[in-house]
Write a protein that holds these residues in place. Sequence first.
Motif, mmCIF file in Angstrom:
data_model
loop_
_atom_site.group_PDB
_atom_site.id
_atom_site.type_symbol
_atom_site.label_atom_id
_atom_site.label_comp_id
_atom_site.label_asym_id
_atom_site.label_seq_id
_atom_site.Cartn_x
_atom_site.Cartn_y
_atom_site.Cartn_z
ATOM 1 N N ASP A 21 0.797 -1.223 0.000
ATOM 2 C CA ASP A 21 0.000 0.000 0.000
ATOM 3 C C ASP A 21 0.829 1.272 0.000
ATOM 4 O OD1 ASP A 21 0.898 0.081 2.638
ATOM 5 O OD2 ASP A 21 -1.042 -0.439 3.499
ATOM 6 N N TYR A 22 2.142 1.163 0.230
ATOM 7 C CA TYR A 22 2.977 2.364 0.193
ATOM 8 C C TYR A 22 3.819 2.466 -1.078
ATOM 9 C CZ TYR A 22 6.604 -0.878 1.987
ATOM 10 O OH TYR A 22 7.471 -1.930 2.164
ATOM 11 N N CYS A 23 3.563 1.628 -2.053
ATOM 12 C CA CYS A 23 4.408 1.563 -3.246
ATOM 13 C C CYS A 23 4.416 2.885 -4.001
ATOM 14 C CB CYS A 23 3.929 0.457 -4.168
ATOM 15 S SG CYS A 23 4.957 0.271 -5.652
ATOM 16 N N TYR A 24 5.617 3.404 -4.269
ATOM 17 C CA TYR A 24 5.717 4.680 -4.970
ATOM 18 C C TYR A 24 5.472 4.538 -6.471
ATOM 19 C CZ TYR A 24 10.489 3.287 -6.345
ATOM 20 O OH TYR A 24 11.577 2.624 -6.861
ATOM 21 N N VAL A 25 5.508 3.313 -6.995
ATOM 22 C CA VAL A 25 5.253 3.119 -8.421
ATOM 23 C C VAL A 25 3.754 3.107 -8.713
ATOM 24 C CG1 VAL A 25 5.539 1.564 -10.390
ATOM 25 C CG2 VAL A 25 7.409 1.843 -8.748
ATOM 26 N N TYR A 26 2.997 2.350 -7.926
ATOM 27 C CA TYR A 26 1.590 2.128 -8.241
ATOM 28 C C TYR A 26 0.618 2.932 -7.387
ATOM 29 C CZ TYR A 26 3.952 -1.819 -10.330
ATOM 30 O OH TYR A 26 4.833 -2.590 -11.045
ATOM 31 N N GLU A 27 1.078 3.502 -6.281
ATOM 32 C CA GLU A 27 0.175 4.191 -5.363
ATOM 33 C C GLU A 27 0.448 5.685 -5.278
ATOM 34 O OE1 GLU A 27 -2.345 2.652 -4.064
ATOM 35 O OE2 GLU A 27 -1.768 0.678 -4.790
ATOM 36 N N SER A 28 1.256 6.223 -6.180
ATOM 37 C CA SER A 28 1.637 7.631 -6.111
ATOM 38 C C SER A 28 0.930 8.467 -7.176
ATOM 39 C CB SER A 28 3.155 7.761 -6.258
ATOM 40 O OG SER A 28 3.810 7.233 -5.127
ATOM 41 N N ALA A 29 1.324 9.730 -7.260
ATOM 42 C CA ALA A 29 0.667 10.660 -8.183
ATOM 43 C C ALA A 29 0.861 10.282 -9.644
ATOM 44 C CB ALA A 29 1.206 12.077 -7.934
ATOM 45 N N ASP A 30 2.000 9.707 -9.980
ATOM 46 C CA ASP A 30 2.293 9.345 -11.369
ATOM 47 C C ASP A 30 1.691 7.976 -11.691
ATOM 48 O OD1 ASP A 30 4.437 9.986 -13.775
ATOM 49 O OD2 ASP A 30 4.141 7.843 -13.436
ATOM 50 N N ARG A 31 0.880 7.924 -12.716
ATOM 51 C CA ARG A 31 0.212 6.667 -13.098
ATOM 52 C C ARG A 31 0.634 6.207 -14.492
ATOM 53 N NH1 ARG A 31 -2.865 4.170 -8.997
ATOM 54 N NH2 ARG A 31 -3.065 5.753 -7.384
ATOM 55 N N SER A 32 1.791 6.634 -14.933
ATOM 56 C CA SER A 32 2.230 6.333 -16.293
ATOM 57 C C SER A 32 2.460 4.844 -16.518
ATOM 58 C CB SER A 32 3.499 7.121 -16.622
ATOM 59 O OG SER A 32 4.527 6.833 -15.698
ATOM 60 N N TRP A 33 2.630 4.086 -15.439
ATOM 61 C CA TRP A 33 2.848 2.644 -15.596
ATOM 62 C C TRP A 33 1.678 1.977 -16.323
ATOM 63 C CZ3 TRP A 33 -0.680 -0.711 -13.335
ATOM 64 C CH2 TRP A 33 -1.507 -0.180 -12.340
ATOM 65 N N ARG A 34 0.505 2.544 -16.213
ATOM 66 C CA ARG A 34 -0.683 1.945 -16.842
ATOM 67 C C ARG A 34 -0.567 1.897 -18.364
ATOM 68 N NH1 ARG A 34 -5.186 1.915 -13.293
ATOM 69 N NH2 ARG A 34 -4.880 3.123 -11.382
ATOM 70 N N ASP A 35 0.184 2.839 -18.938
ATOM 71 C CA ASP A 35 0.267 2.957 -20.393
ATOM 72 C C ASP A 35 1.556 2.383 -20.959
ATOM 73 O OD1 ASP A 35 -2.188 4.393 -20.401
ATOM 74 O OD2 ASP A 35 -1.096 6.210 -19.810
ATOM 75 N N ARG A 36 2.353 1.737 -20.130
ATOM 76 C CA ARG A 36 3.626 1.195 -20.584
ATOM 77 C C ARG A 36 3.554 -0.329 -20.650
ATOM 78 N NH1 ARG A 36 6.335 5.874 -17.499
ATOM 79 N NH2 ARG A 36 7.054 7.151 -19.244
ATOM 80 N N PRO A 37 4.429 -0.957 -21.436
ATOM 81 C CA PRO A 37 4.407 -2.416 -21.554
ATOM 82 C C PRO A 37 4.589 -3.092 -20.194
ATOM 83 C CG PRO A 37 5.860 -1.444 -23.208
ATOM 84 C CD PRO A 37 5.487 -0.336 -22.274
#
Length: 405
Positions: free
Chosen positions: A43-59
Amino acid sequence: MAESGEWPSNGLDVAALMAGGWRPLPFSELVLKIHGRCNLACDYCYVYESADRSWRDRPRSMPPQVVAATAARLAEHARDHDLTKVTVVLHGGEPLLAGKANLAAAVGRFRAALPPICKVEVCLQTNGVLLTDEMLAIFDEHEVGISVSLDGDRAGHDRHRIHANGRGSHSEVIRGLARLTNSYRRLYHGLLCTVDLDNDPVRTYEALIETRPPRIDFLLPHGTWTTPPPRRPTEGGGTPYAEWLIAVFDRWYHAPRRETGVRLFEEIINLLLGGQSRSENIGLSPVAMLVVDTDGTLQQVDTLKTSYQGAPDTGLNVFDHRFDDAMLHPGVVARQIGLAALAPMCKTCAVRDICGGGLYAHRYREGHGYLNPSVYCPDLMRLISHIGRTVQHDLALAAQPAQSR
């Protein structure tokens, strides 16, 4: 998205720095986002739980052509700057989700691409759940060092490091660590532990040293002035994280024998004694690290995801740009210019050269950018002062004649 008027995008004059004789350091550490998803839901992950959600659009996984292009760019960079050593960090998400074959191929690609005079150290950061004997055998064959995330005992670890269904991961991580520390101990680089004020600090430390790690990295939860860390008051109100870390420091420092290295404490002591920082978390030493995401985009450092959407982006990628192009990006430059990147109040601080403003990502304030003290400023002051007094006392004691002690 933050405004372009925030520092360092606006206000840091890179051309003036260059005219004054400053030159950037080439990148000697490359963080490779070999897989962009994770098998845990911390729940504290800076990749998936932070302001930046760009991971959703990347491979989900880094394609072979991105790996090949990245290896070629790193080799080019090493040749251009006569580098004799580079470090490649396999990262994620969870890098083990890439699978044995892809991981082995990536390591082989980098080792084959780099010039003979340049040593390639490869290491991996994992949550440990997928550390099977078969996976470890691959890493042993390719000499890949392994660091594992573990947040203490079962209760402390499973409070946050859970599967999507809420099930804790502690037992799986411990099984993976048992395999690693049995037949493959030479690969064991250490543990990463995120500080949780709800966990007893000494109990956490003693749970971590059960596997005899060569080093422990205690990490402060990522946060900014805009989105503060848990229970870190932005208007004074105590030093809860310092008190937690001081309890661990006293237990570690006063142990009758050396049980492990603790990177944060050792770096502070090293700086207090006049050395140079070897960590981006503390001190003023320049940071020479670049991140490549699964799609081949070049990023400054992924912890900036806690700031705002797109914060780590450079606008560059491995197909169209050299690594040298990233060296003059304002965000990269800001992490290499030491004192010049500190807020005015930091420049006059008594522990300025030790603290170094803290981790760059923790300085962000919406509307102002990164030209601020760390959101952990009071905690860092308290921790550094405590360690300084402790070391000073012992040095003074050691300098006394034996008969006067």
